[in-house]
Design a protein around this motif. Structure first.
Motif, PDB file in Angstrom:
ATOM      1  N   GLN A 167       0.828  -1.207   0.000  1.00 51.73           N
ATOM      2  CA  GLN A 167       0.000   0.000   0.000  1.00 51.73           C
ATOM      3  C   GLN A 167       0.862   1.256   0.000  1.00 51.73           C
ATOM      4  O   GLN A 167       0.537   2.244  -0.663  1.00 51.73           O
ATOM      5  N   ARG A 168       1.996   1.197   0.705  1.00 47.01           N
ATOM      6  CA  ARG A 168       2.856   2.371   0.788  1.00 47.01           C
ATOM      7  C   ARG A 168       3.493   2.684  -0.568  1.00 47.01           C
ATOM      8  O   ARG A 168       3.460   3.825  -1.036  1.00 47.01           O
ATOM      9  N   GLN A 170       2.500   1.643  -3.419  1.00 57.66           N
ATOM     10  CA  GLN A 170       1.414   1.920  -4.368  1.00 57.66           C
ATOM     11  C   GLN A 170       1.020   3.389  -4.306  1.00 57.66           C
ATOM     12  O   GLN A 170       0.850   4.052  -5.345  1.00 57.66           O
ATOM     13  N   GLN A 171       0.889   3.926  -3.110  1.00 62.36           N
ATOM     14  CA  GLN A 171       0.532   5.331  -2.955  1.00 62.36           C
ATOM     15  C   GLN A 171       1.663   6.245  -3.425  1.00 62.36           C
ATOM     16  O   GLN A 171       1.415   7.318  -3.983  1.00 62.36           O
ATOM     17  N   LEU A 174       1.281   6.438  -7.141  1.00 60.38           N
ATOM     18  CA  LEU A 174       0.115   7.247  -7.504  1.00 60.38           C
ATOM     19  C   LEU A 174       0.435   8.733  -7.405  1.00 60.38           C
ATOM     20  O   LEU A 174      -0.005   9.530  -8.247  1.00 60.38           O
ATOM     21  N   ARG A 175       1.234   9.116  -6.422  1.00 57.69           N
ATOM     22  CA  ARG A 175       1.595  10.531  -6.276  1.00 57.69           C
ATOM     23  C   ARG A 175       2.423  11.037  -7.455  1.00 57.69           C
ATOM     24  O   ARG A 175       2.452  12.240  -7.723  1.00 57.69           O
ATOM     25  N   PRO A 181      -3.794  12.879  -5.722  1.00 54.11           N
ATOM     26  CA  PRO A 181      -4.290  11.545  -5.376  1.00 54.11           C
ATOM     27  C   PRO A 181      -5.613  11.566  -4.622  1.00 54.11           C
ATOM     28  O   PRO A 181      -6.442  10.663  -4.789  1.00 54.11           O
ATOM     29  N   ARG A 185      -9.068   9.500  -5.482  1.00 49.14           N
ATOM     30  CA  ARG A 185      -9.821   8.712  -4.502  1.00 49.14           C
ATOM     31  C   ARG A 185     -11.287   9.130  -4.476  1.00 49.14           C
ATOM     32  O   ARG A 185     -12.188   8.283  -4.437  1.00 49.14           O
ATOM     33  N   TRP A 192     -13.072   2.795  -4.279  1.00 52.92           N
ATOM     34  CA  TRP A 192     -11.654   3.065  -4.068  1.00 52.92           C
ATOM     35  C   TRP A 192     -10.927   1.880  -3.434  1.00 52.92           C
ATOM     36  O   TRP A 192      -9.882   1.442  -3.937  1.00 52.92           O
ATOM     37  N   GLN A 196      -7.885  -0.338  -5.150  1.00 52.54           N
ATOM     38  CA  GLN A 196      -6.534  -0.479  -4.615  1.00 52.54           C
ATOM     39  C   GLN A 196      -6.190  -1.941  -4.332  1.00 52.54           C
ATOM     40  O   GLN A 196      -5.070  -2.392  -4.598  1.00 52.54           O
TER      41      GLN A 196
END
Length: 291
Positions: A167-168, A170-171, A174-175, A181, A185, A192, A196
């Motif tokens: 998740q980290r 992945q975010q 996305l940034r 972002p 969402r 959402w 993810q």
């Protein structure tokens, strides 16, 4: 987590994302690829090709508008999403052959082909090889129009996500591809979490990772020579995010000037241009013209 349990979670997330969507899903065997295809609407056909690491669901934010006037065909690229490649990911020639079979099986007349990022690289190569098999081309944040020189932060975030999908990471990725972002969402709303979960599941799947690597190497980051791009004979338009850090706007501006392709710039958007769905819909309809 065992593969069977992880896959069940991924399948459930995919079904949540497609629930209530204006498309139905079926599976077609195309050039040796068991291909998941989303379809909906009536009218002139439009084939939508997603980008690296994604799946056909990236088009859901604009599908409801497009199916009102067009027949929409949106496949998962070979080896990505739910499309399976039992013999391993195809090479560039195989991917172009796969697209040809998709069009033959799903489109009664030559369609408009819309590709985003990696999907645009594939679409451009198909237009060069088979100009009589499509009516129009729309390239969104396209790879292959110039050398692949993304911002350093993009490269680092991509490497981290590919090496250790979480998740980290992945975010973090996305940034790099979206301006905001939080806006992405909000656009996804209640879908959402499922989105993810599904993206993360696909990134952790060995066959998907192998397909991503091969298609990026042979298609997404490999420049198409200018003399070949000049052979594209169908009406072609470009859609680009003003703040794209993966494929810089300069690439689109130079291609537009050189090949006389109309360029539609999406303000306050990055590589993921659909983060501005209304502006993207307008640009897409302009790119499709009378199709």
């Amino acid at each position: 987590m065992e593969d069977s349990s992880r896959r069940a979670i991924g399948d459930d997330a995919r079904q949540q994302l497609l629930a209530g969507a204006p498309v139905t899903e079926r599976r077609l065997d195309l050039a040796g690829v068991s291909t998941a295809v989303l379809e909906g609407g009536d009218g002139p056909p439009v084939v939508l090709l997603h980008g690296q690491g994604g799946w056909a669901g990236m088009w859901l934010p604009v599908a409801a508008d497009l199916v009102r006037t067009h027949r929409v065909v949106a496949p998962d690229l070979p080896g990505l999403g739910a499309s399976e490649v039992p013999d391993g990911p195809p090479d560039a020639v195989g991917v172009v052959a796969w697209l040809g079979e998709l069009i033959q099986r799903t489109c009664p007349v030559p369609p408009a082909v819309v590709g985003a990022s990696l999907g645009a690289s594939i679409a451009a190569r198909f237009a060069i090889a088979h100009p009589d098999r499509l009516s129009r081309l729309v390239l969104v944040s396209a790879g292959s129009l110039d050398r692949f020189r993304p911002a350093p932060g993009v490269v680092l975030a991509m490497i981290r996500f590919i090496a250790r999908p979480s998740q980290r990471t992945q975010q973090g990725f996305l940034r790099q591809v979206a301006v905001d972002p939080a806006r992405v969402r909000a656009l996804m709303g209640e879908r959402w979490e499922a989105s993810q979960a599904y993206t993360l599941d696909r990134a952790r799947t060995p066959s998907v990772r192998a397909a991503n690597r091969r298609m990026l190497r042979e298609l997404g980051t490999k420049r198409i020579p200018p003399q070949e791009l000049a052979r594209i004979a169908v009406p072609t338009a470009l859609i680009w995010g003003r703040h794209d850090r993966v494929m810089r706007l300069r690439i689109a501006e130079e291609a537009s000037a050189h090949y006389d392709w109309p360029l539609h710039v999406i303000e306050d958007a990055g590589h993921f241009t659909i983060e501005q769905p209304e502006a993207f819909q307008g640009a897409l309809r302009a790119g499709l013209g009378d199709c």
